[in-house]
Structure formats: structure tokens, C-alpha cells
Enzyme design. Sequence first.
Site, mmCIF file in Angstrom:
data_model
loop_
_atom_site.group_PDB
_atom_site.id
_atom_site.type_symbol
_atom_site.label_atom_id
_atom_site.label_comp_id
_atom_site.label_asym_id
_atom_site.label_seq_id
_atom_site.Cartn_x
_atom_site.Cartn_y
_atom_site.Cartn_z
ATOM 1 N N THR A 247 0.874 -1.184 0.000
ATOM 2 C CA THR A 247 0.000 0.000 0.000
ATOM 3 C C THR A 247 0.904 1.225 0.000
ATOM 4 O O THR A 247 1.009 1.924 1.013
ATOM 5 C CB THR A 247 -0.935 0.018 1.237
ATOM 6 O OG1 THR A 247 -0.145 -0.214 2.417
ATOM 7 C CG2 THR A 247 -2.025 -1.020 1.154
ATOM 8 N N GLU B 299 11.432 -4.680 9.859
ATOM 9 C CA GLU B 299 12.340 -5.280 8.876
ATOM 10 C C GLU B 299 13.698 -5.456 9.534
ATOM 11 O O GLU B 299 14.149 -4.610 10.301
ATOM 12 C CB GLU B 299 12.460 -4.375 7.635
ATOM 13 C CG GLU B 299 11.291 -4.569 6.693
ATOM 14 C CD GLU B 299 11.444 -3.793 5.385
ATOM 15 O OE1 GLU B 299 12.572 -3.575 4.927
ATOM 16 O OE2 GLU B 299 10.398 -3.413 4.839
ATOM 17 N N ASN C 135 3.018 3.941 14.136
ATOM 18 C CA ASN C 135 4.080 4.424 13.264
ATOM 19 C C ASN C 135 4.279 5.932 13.377
ATOM 20 O O ASN C 135 5.417 6.415 13.301
ATOM 21 C CB ASN C 135 3.815 4.011 11.813
ATOM 22 C CG ASN C 135 4.325 2.595 11.566
ATOM 23 O OD1 ASN C 135 4.932 1.981 12.447
ATOM 24 N ND2 ASN C 135 4.096 2.067 10.380
ATOM 25 N N ASN D 17 16.206 13.115 17.967
ATOM 26 C CA ASN D 17 17.246 13.704 17.117
ATOM 27 C C ASN D 17 17.297 15.224 17.258
ATOM 28 O O ASN D 17 18.380 15.821 17.304
ATOM 29 C CB ASN D 17 17.033 13.296 15.659
ATOM 30 C CG ASN D 17 17.366 11.823 15.438
ATOM 31 O OD1 ASN D 17 18.064 11.212 16.247
ATOM 32 N ND2 ASN D 17 16.858 11.252 14.360
ATOM 33 N N CYS E 136 4.771 26.050 33.345
ATOM 34 C CA CYS E 136 6.053 25.449 32.952
ATOM 35 C C CYS E 136 6.136 25.021 31.495
ATOM 36 O O CYS E 136 7.035 25.440 30.765
ATOM 37 C CB CYS E 136 6.357 24.255 33.843
ATOM 38 S SG CYS E 136 6.636 24.747 35.527
ATOM 39 N N ARG F 124 -2.164 30.457 35.782
ATOM 40 C CA ARG F 124 -1.180 30.988 34.832
ATOM 41 C C ARG F 124 -1.096 30.087 33.606
ATOM 42 O O ARG F 124 -0.877 28.897 33.711
ATOM 43 C CB ARG F 124 0.195 31.117 35.494
ATOM 44 C CG ARG F 124 0.258 32.288 36.446
ATOM 45 C CD ARG F 124 1.503 32.233 37.282
ATOM 46 N NE ARG F 124 1.538 31.007 38.081
ATOM 47 C CZ ARG F 124 2.625 30.570 38.705
ATOM 48 N NH1 ARG F 124 3.759 31.233 38.608
ATOM 49 N NH2 ARG F 124 2.584 29.461 39.414
#
Length: 438
Positions: A86, A161, A214, A225, A268, A331
Site C-alpha cells: 500500500t 524489517e 508508526n 534527534n 512550565c 497561569r
Amino acid sequence: MRVSVFGLGYVGCVSAACLASLGHEVIGVDVNQVKVDLVNDGKAPVVEERIGGLIAEVVRTGALRATGDVREAVMGSDVSLICVGTPSEPNGSLCTTYLERVTEQIGAVLAERGGRQTVVYRSTMLPGTCLNLLVPILEKFVGGTAGVDFGVAVNPEFLREGTSVRDFFDPPKTVIGELDAASGDMVAALYEGLPGEVFRVPVPTAEAIKYADNAFHGLKIGFANELGAVCQALGVDSHQVMDVFLADRKLNVSPAYLRPGFAFGGSCLPKDLRSLVHAAQRADVSVPILSHVLPSNADHLQRAVELVERTGKRRVGLFGLSFKPGTDDLRESPLVELAERLHGKGYDLRIHDANVSLSRLLGANREYIETRLPHLAQLLADSVGEVLEHAEVCLVGTKDPEVLSALPHGDGPLLIDLVRLPDADARRTEPGYVGLAW
Ligand SMILES: NC(=O)c1ccc[n+]([C@@H]2O[C@H](COP(=O)([O-])OP(=O)(O)OC[C@H]3O[C@@H](n4cnc5c(N)ncnc54)[C@H](O)[C@@H]3O)[C@@H](O)[C@H]2O)c1
């Protein structure tokens, strides 16, 4: 069981070989004759750890063979497991062409085959694809009714995989989207004896789970990253940071913050995200994920405003005002922002929050209200009943038991649920109720 597996790519050939090694009688089907021949020669059509040896073994014992003949496969099996590709179309949409073709082919054979077969979709597809696109094709070709004359299920695949054979025998979970219990039972029987929890859910839920997984995996990698790049620019070892981050199983690697609800706020998260993104920008580090977290949050808040607008009502009630339950801290409370926006748009608003009464607010909170929502005093109601009496539409932003017990069922104001009320499951089918993101 006798199983035909359609598509001998990564997913199909691993599924076919592993199911054969579990003791099922498997026929692999592919339109690509090279893949069919390779399997029949006992060779793997894909490169994967352990798959070569496994295919050689199950082909040798006769548990697996391959064919290009759909009729032969469907006539000789109880389950058709569909593993065709797909891929993405150039515009990003999901290409369902292969799914549609294989469904037509299987449906045509089922029309002449006696007995009930179960068609199981393992390919990844968007919620609604199975019931709205593929089941109608099957029903047209078979000339019967899904769930009665033949079974249908969605059984997404979570193998990675590279380690897919290992993952098959030790899956993180098994998800069975079942049209009816008999269809689900057939899928459950396929994987009997394998470890991991089995989840039997409605078909569209099974389709959506794969996307949740996913999307989250991609988000996690992108997050790590980006954070790594910022840390590097700031002279910090990102792996040391993530070692400690990952050790926190209460708030970080945990179910915390992972249920759809209302927008976040408080003193925060918004502040710290802003300064982190600012530091990244100053260091010329591009952080598209981190810099879109606050805009995403703002869009979520806007969804609540739009739900009110869509009702066409003007008298609005709001339960909850502080930034989270059990505090009077206002806040950067998203509920204050929501109240302010609705008030600014001219809605006739009444608010109740048991923890927030103007007379009790002190210092920063009082100042915050006076600058951000100066009309608050007029909008605050002392009781739950006062808000319910006033409102044509009520936003529920708290799970305060007093509020929960007073909420009407169908005969009061319309309810917009911002917190997923404890009885949301039942309410979702009631008129006059809408959930923010469920
Ligand atoms: N590759 C992965 O790790 C992975 C993991 C989970 C889910 N998925 C999903 O599983 C599905 C299959 O992925 P893949 O990587 O195995 O795809 P792939 O492209 O490797 O294999 C698909 C196979 O289907 C065959 N095919 C196409 N039409 C057919 C038909 N009418 N009859 C028989 N065979 C036909 C093709 O020839 C091809 O061999 C996709 O929906 C994918 O998103 C893949």
C-alpha cells in the site's frame, strides 16, 4: 489451518514462512513469478535475518508452497491473508489499487467456493478502507454479506524489517480488528501459542492502531534527534540526557500524557518549550517538531472554540478554569485562554471552578486574572447549577465529582467534553454530546 498469503514481499513472505513453521498449511501467492519460483525453490524473495533457512525448511517439509494462481490458492484455504503493498501516491495519499485488485480476485473465487472463508487484511490501510472500500468489493463479487457468508478481519503487522522473523514469534501485541466474532476467532487461531497480548477491536480501530504506532515511532525518533542537535549545540551530551530521561518510567516512558484530552498549559510547559526553541534558533539548529508543539496546542484549543461556534448557541457554560485539577493556578491555563476567547467573541459566558473563587485568589493568580481576564468576576458562578441553568451549551473542562453528578443526559444544555468524561463511552451515542477529540 489452510492459509493463502497474498503478496510475497517483506510482510507476506515472513508471515507465510512463520505461519507454515507454526504448523499451518500455507500457499503463498504473488503476481511476480520470480518471487513464486524463488519460494518454490526454497529461497527467500527478500533479505531478512533467518528467513532463508526458515523458507528452505518449510518448503522442504511441504508446509509452504507458492503459486501465481489465485483460484487454486483460495479454493484450497480457509483464510486469505492479504499482504500486498500500500505505497504512497505522489500527493501522499494511500494507494489502495493493489488491495482493490486482490480483493476482486479473491471475491470472484469465493463466489464459486462453498463454505465460509475469512479474508484477513494485514496490509497497512487508513481507517475506513476495509469497511467502506474493500468489504463492498467483496460483497459485490461474492454476491453475499460480509460477516455472514464470509468473514473479514484486519490484522495489522508490527514486525520490524531486519528482525521480522524474531518479531513474528515474539510480537509486541496481536491486534485483531473483527467484523464479527467468528472472523476474529479465525485470526486468533492463526497465532495461537504466540506470546503477547491479543487485542480484539472493531475493524477501523485496528486500522488506526497501526498509524498511531508508526506516527509515534517517527515522532519519537524526530524528537530524540532534535533534542540531540540542541544539546550538541549547547555543549551537552545528548545520550547522557536521554539516559536519565529514559530512566523516568513515571512521566516520560509511560502512559502519562498520551490520552487525547484538552490543550496543555500551566506555568512550565509553554514557557520551557518557548525558551528551548529560542535557544535552538539562536544556535541555528532547526527544530521543526519542537517549534510546532505550541502551535499544535493552540490549534487544539481552537477546536474547542469551533465546537461552540458550530452549535450556533450564544449562552455558554464552562466547568473548570485552573490549568489542571486540584489547583487554583491559572497561569497559562488553557481554560482561561478558552474563556477569554469565547468572551472576546461575545458569547454570554458563565464559569464554575470549585478551586477558583476570586475572593480566595492571591498574588500571582489574582494578578493573572486581572490582566488576562478582567471580566472574570462577572463570569464566575458560585454553583454548578447556576451554570447549567444559564447555558445552552456547556464545556466540561474538569472531572470535579460535583460537576460530573450534575451533568444532564440529553435533556439539558449541549455538552462539549474536553476531558473525556468517565461515562463518555455511553454518552458518545447520545444526542447533545460531543467529545473534543473522540
Ligand atoms: N515492510 C514492513 O516492514 C512492513 C511492516 C508492517 C506493515 N507493512 C505493510 O504491509 C504491506 C506489505 O508491505 P511489504 O513491505 O511486504 O510490501 P512489498 O512491496 O515488499 O510486497 C508486496 C507484494 O505484493 C505483491 N502483489 C501485489 N499485488 C498482488 C496481487 N494482486 N496478488 C498477489 N500479490 C500481489 C507484489 O508483487 C509484492 O511482491 C504494506 O501495506 C505495508 O505498509 C510493512
